[in-house]
Scaffold this active site. Structure first.
Site, PDB file in Angstrom:
ATOM      1  CB  THR A  96      -0.935   0.030   1.224  1.00  0.00           C
ATOM      2  OG1 THR A  96      -0.148  -0.033   2.418  1.00  0.00           O
ATOM      3  CG2 THR A  96      -1.907  -1.129   1.189  1.00  0.00           C
ATOM      4  CG  HIS A 153      12.666   5.717  -4.929  1.00  0.00           C
ATOM      5  ND1 HIS A 153      13.623   5.351  -4.016  1.00  0.00           N
ATOM      6  CD2 HIS A 153      11.617   4.883  -4.726  1.00  0.00           C
ATOM      7  CE1 HIS A 153      13.195   4.344  -3.299  1.00  0.00           C
ATOM      8  NE2 HIS A 153      11.962   4.045  -3.690  1.00  0.00           N
ATOM      9  CG  ASP A 204       9.151   2.354  -3.436  1.00  0.00           C
ATOM     10  OD1 ASP A 204       8.818   3.460  -3.899  1.00  0.00           O
ATOM     11  OD2 ASP A 204      10.296   2.116  -2.997  1.00  0.00           O
ATOM     12  CE1 TYR A 214       5.662  -0.776  15.036  1.00  0.00           C
ATOM     13  CE2 TYR A 214       6.540   0.967  13.613  1.00  0.00           C
ATOM     14  CZ  TYR A 214       5.639  -0.058  13.839  1.00  0.00           C
ATOM     15  OH  TYR A 214       4.707  -0.374  12.876  1.00  0.00           O
ATOM     16  CD  GLU A 271      18.662   8.707   4.979  1.00  0.00           C
ATOM     17  OE1 GLU A 271      19.348   8.841   6.014  1.00  0.00           O
ATOM     18  OE2 GLU A 271      18.318   9.659   4.258  1.00  0.00           O
ATOM     19  CB  SER A 288      17.549   2.891   2.636  1.00  0.00           C
ATOM     20  OG  SER A 288      17.591   4.293   2.709  1.00  0.00           O
ATOM     21  CE1 TYR A 315      13.896   3.000   6.631  1.00  0.00           C
ATOM     22  CE2 TYR A 315      15.664   4.423   5.858  1.00  0.00           C
ATOM     23  CZ  TYR A 315      14.661   3.516   5.591  1.00  0.00           C
ATOM     24  OH  TYR A 315      14.417   3.125   4.299  1.00  0.00           O
ATOM     25  CG  LEU A 371       8.690  -3.295  -1.736  1.00  0.00           C
ATOM     26  CD1 LEU A 371       7.830  -2.587  -2.780  1.00  0.00           C
ATOM     27  CD2 LEU A 371      10.147  -3.279  -2.135  1.00  0.00           C
TER      28      LEU A 371
END
Length: 347
Positions: free
Chosen positions: A10, A183, A13, A100, A132, A130, A153, A85
């Site tokens: 949902t 992106h 991506d 989390y 990151e 990623s 993250y 994803l």
């Protein structure tokens, strides 16, 4: 007919990937979280009624924190490909929800890999890594660049990345990492900075918003167009051997440049509307990300068509339309020119 399973279907991506795979004749299954409100807006345009005999899109309730349920879905479906994803993917939020983020973004990957190890089926696995993860590493960054993560993250993504490598080498699982740089698209989440900016401009022009609050304008990112990156994802799982691939444009622009380009395209002076709020600054920042996608260009025969200024125009036109305004139109022209046979459809 190939069968694919998508976590995070949902999201931006996931929704594009579902459309891409359906266009290629796949049977597509997606995992969604149970909620009291509808959270499938991005895939409404491809929704198929359960009573349709030709139905090829199926949704299953599940959660990346529930390993038993994830294993059950994989065992019962026996997909040919899994595209992982799903994640807690907002970098700034990960500082506020570190535990989390580690559970969902990091351990969620372990739960799927363990299910694959135990199933012993020949399932190809794609991990959404990623840019990151590179964090403080000097640009440009490629597959050999050492990771220096600067957020919970990014740390969780690094953990998942190395697990993919370990399961690939230790258990002979076809598991690949796609290290995608930023992106964007009209489907980008509204709290992510690019979409926050383009939505704000449309709202300002519609008289619904007075100003836009942002954080660090100096951060530089390599921004590309999401649908193209989903094609790279698919190509990664069509390779004979699993591997890791950097996907990006090779260009970098600051948040300030993005702001300037958006407001310029809309005919507004950004300095009249943009204000800085320190609450949006990260405790530790990633200064500059630039992709060296040489490997993907050679092995996947992939390169981007939409670059920075075109991306801005596409996103602004889309948000103007959603705000009830007539789009400027240059973004729409770019899409028609560069994608004559689009496999995706925007609202």
């Amino acid at each position: 007919m190939k069968k694919a399973l998508i976590t995070g279907i949902t999201g931006q991506d996931g929704s594009y990937l579902a459309e891409l795979l359906l266009s290629k004749g796949y049977e597509v299954h997606g995992i969604i979280r149970r909620a009291s409100t509808f959270n499938t807006g991005r895939i409404d345009n491809i929704y198929q009624d359960v009573h349709e005999s030709s139905k090829r899109l199926f949704l299953h309730y599940g959660d990346l924190s529930d390993g038993e349920q994830i294993s059950s879905i994989i065992y019962n479906l026996r997909p040919d490909e899994i595209y992982h994803l799903g994640a807690q993917s907002h970098v700034r939020v990960s500082f506020d929800m570190a535990e989390y983020t580690g559970n969902i973004t990091g351990l969620g990957t372990v739960r799927i890999l363990e299910a694959l190890r135990r199933s012993k089926n020949k399932i190809k696995f794609y991990q959404a890594s990623s840019s990151e993860m590179f964090g403080a590493a000097k640009p440009p960054q490629n597959e050999l660049t050492a990771f220096k993560p600067r957020s919970p993250y990014a740390c969780a993504k690094v953990y998942a990345y190395w697990l993919v490598n370990n399961y690939r080498e230790g258990y002979n699982i076809f598991a690949s990492n796609g290290i995608l740089f930023n992106h964007e698209s009209p489907r980008r989440g509204e709290t992510f900075v690019t979409r926050k900016i383009t939505r704000a401009v449309a709202a300002i022009m519609a008289g619904k918003q007075d100003c836009l609050y942002l954080g660090n304008l100096a951060a530089k990112r390599d921004w590309g167009f999401a649908p193209e990156y989903l094609e790279a994802m698919w190509k990664i799982l069509q390779q004979k051997k699993a591997g890791d691939f950097v996907i990006g444009t090779g260009q970098s622009h600051s948040v300030k440049e993005f702001v300037e380009e958006v407001f310029k395209y809309a005919g507004l002076n950004w300095k009249k509307y943009v204000k800085i709020d320190k609450r949006y600054f990260r405790p530790t920042e990633v200064e500059s990300l630039i992709a060296d996608f040489s490997k993907a260009k050679k092995a996947l025969k992939w390169k981007p068509q939409i670059m920075f200024k075109d991306l801005v125009k596409i996103m602004v036109d889309a948000d103007m339309r959603k705000a009830g305004l007539k789009p400027i139109g240059e973004g729409d022209k770019i899409l028609r020119k560069k994608f004559k046979n689009k496999w995706w459809k925007e609202d």
